[in-house]
Design an enzyme around this catalytic site. Structure first.
Site, PDB file in Angstrom:
ATOM      1  N   ASN A  90      41.441 -37.714  37.491  1.00  0.00           N
ATOM      2  CA  ASN A  90      40.361 -37.512  36.537  1.00  0.00           C
ATOM      3  C   ASN A  90      39.058 -37.041  37.184  1.00  0.00           C
ATOM      4  O   ASN A  90      38.236 -36.405  36.544  1.00  0.00           O
ATOM      5  CB  ASN A  90      40.114 -38.826  35.777  1.00  0.00           C
ATOM      6  N   TYR A 160      34.411 -23.483  38.323  1.00  0.00           N
ATOM      7  CA  TYR A 160      35.060 -24.625  37.663  1.00  0.00           C
ATOM      8  C   TYR A 160      36.298 -24.175  36.891  1.00  0.00           C
ATOM      9  O   TYR A 160      37.352 -24.811  36.957  1.00  0.00           O
ATOM     10  CB  TYR A 160      34.040 -25.271  36.727  1.00  0.00           C
ATOM     11  N   LYS A 164      40.076 -25.457  37.621  1.00  0.00           N
ATOM     12  CA  LYS A 164      40.858 -26.128  36.577  1.00  0.00           C
ATOM     13  C   LYS A 164      42.099 -25.321  36.203  1.00  0.00           C
ATOM     14  O   LYS A 164      43.152 -25.889  35.909  1.00  0.00           O
ATOM     15  CB  LYS A 164      39.984 -26.366  35.347  1.00  0.00           C
ATOM     16  N   ILE A 193      33.543 -33.207  25.083  1.00  0.00           N
ATOM     17  CA  ILE A 193      33.700 -34.656  25.049  1.00  0.00           C
ATOM     18  C   ILE A 193      32.331 -35.313  25.206  1.00  0.00           C
ATOM     19  O   ILE A 193      31.593 -35.015  26.143  1.00  0.00           O
ATOM     20  CB  ILE A 193      34.641 -35.160  26.161  1.00  0.00           C
TER      21      ILE A 193
END
Length: 249
Positions: A90, A160, A164, A193
């Protein structure tokens, strides 16, 4: 019987909002938790949540870019809790968390290296550390937290997005390698989120569901993938984004 009773779950980045929620729900499902984070204070707070539920918690303070430290922690976890049954990769983040968010043309090479090492290499190091135990046990669940940036890209986050996207590809390739050992490898790609009342990334479009995601939305998927209900699922990437990747209506 609880879905994950007496399983050992290791969560990196466990001191953050999503990591803490996952640890909470894994503990509620009956698991003991290895809480890994770079912040000792945040890790201890998450461990306290786990222990309040009545499950064991091990605290490991680390920078996941340090492969040697990760191996040491996994050895400690195996001694104190047992072989890791479930790993949730995570920990990670975009350049904004270090005040370096920018267009790619203006990005500093040091920042590019940091973001790729943190997200992609960190995930690889943690995975390599737990795999020997899972292979010996002939059981394991590896859950990689990727991002919709790795699926469709996000402006100002080229580094990023690349990292990912690498995690998603890694998930698929590794699933092919370790399936014979009864190890499932899957990824979750969150969209917007809410963390501590703030949306950290992802822009303004929140998808057909019409709301921002919550840590529990990601945790729900993680617990499902870790459970026996998902024993025949591997090599997949699940977008938990309220449909954002579908594009605007």
């Amino acid at each position: 019987m609880l879905e994950l009773e007496n399983k050992v779950v290791m969560v990196t980045g466990a001191g953050g909002a999503i990591g803490r929620q996952m640890c909470k729900q894994f503990a509620e499902a009956g698991a003991d938790i290895a809480v890994l984070d770079i912040s000792e204070e945040n890790a201890k707070q998450t461990a306290a949540v786990v222990e309040e539920i009545g499950r064991k918690a091990f605290v490991g303070i680390c920078d996941i870019r340090d492969s040697k430290r990760i191996k040491e922690i996994v050895e400690e976890v195996e001694q104190k809790l047992g072989v890791v049954d479930v790993l949730v990769n995570n920990a990670g983040g975009a350049a904004g968390m270090i005040g370096k968010l920018s267009r790619f043309v203006d990005a500093e090479e040091e920042t590019l290296r940091y973001i790729v090492e943190l997200n992609l290499f960190g995930t690889m190091y943690c995975t390599k550390a737990v795999l020997p135990g899972m292979i010996r046990k002939k059981y394991g669940k590896i859950i990689n937290i990727a991002s919709i940036s790795g699926v469709c890209g996000i402006v100002d986050r080229v580094d990023y997005s690349a990292a990912k996207g690498g995690i998603i590809s890694m998930t698929k390739a590794l699933a092919m390698e370790v399936g014979e050992f009864n190890i499932c490898v899957n990824a979750i790609s969150p969209g917007n989120i809410m963390r501590d009342g703030v949306v950290r990334y992802g822009g303004t479009f929140i998808g057909p569901k019409g709301r921002t995601g919550e840590p529990k939305d990601v945790a729900n998927m993680a617990v499902y993938l870790a459970s026996a209900k998902a024993d025949y699922i591997t090599g997949q990437n699940y977008c938990v984004d309220g449909g954002r990747c579908l594009g605007p209506k």
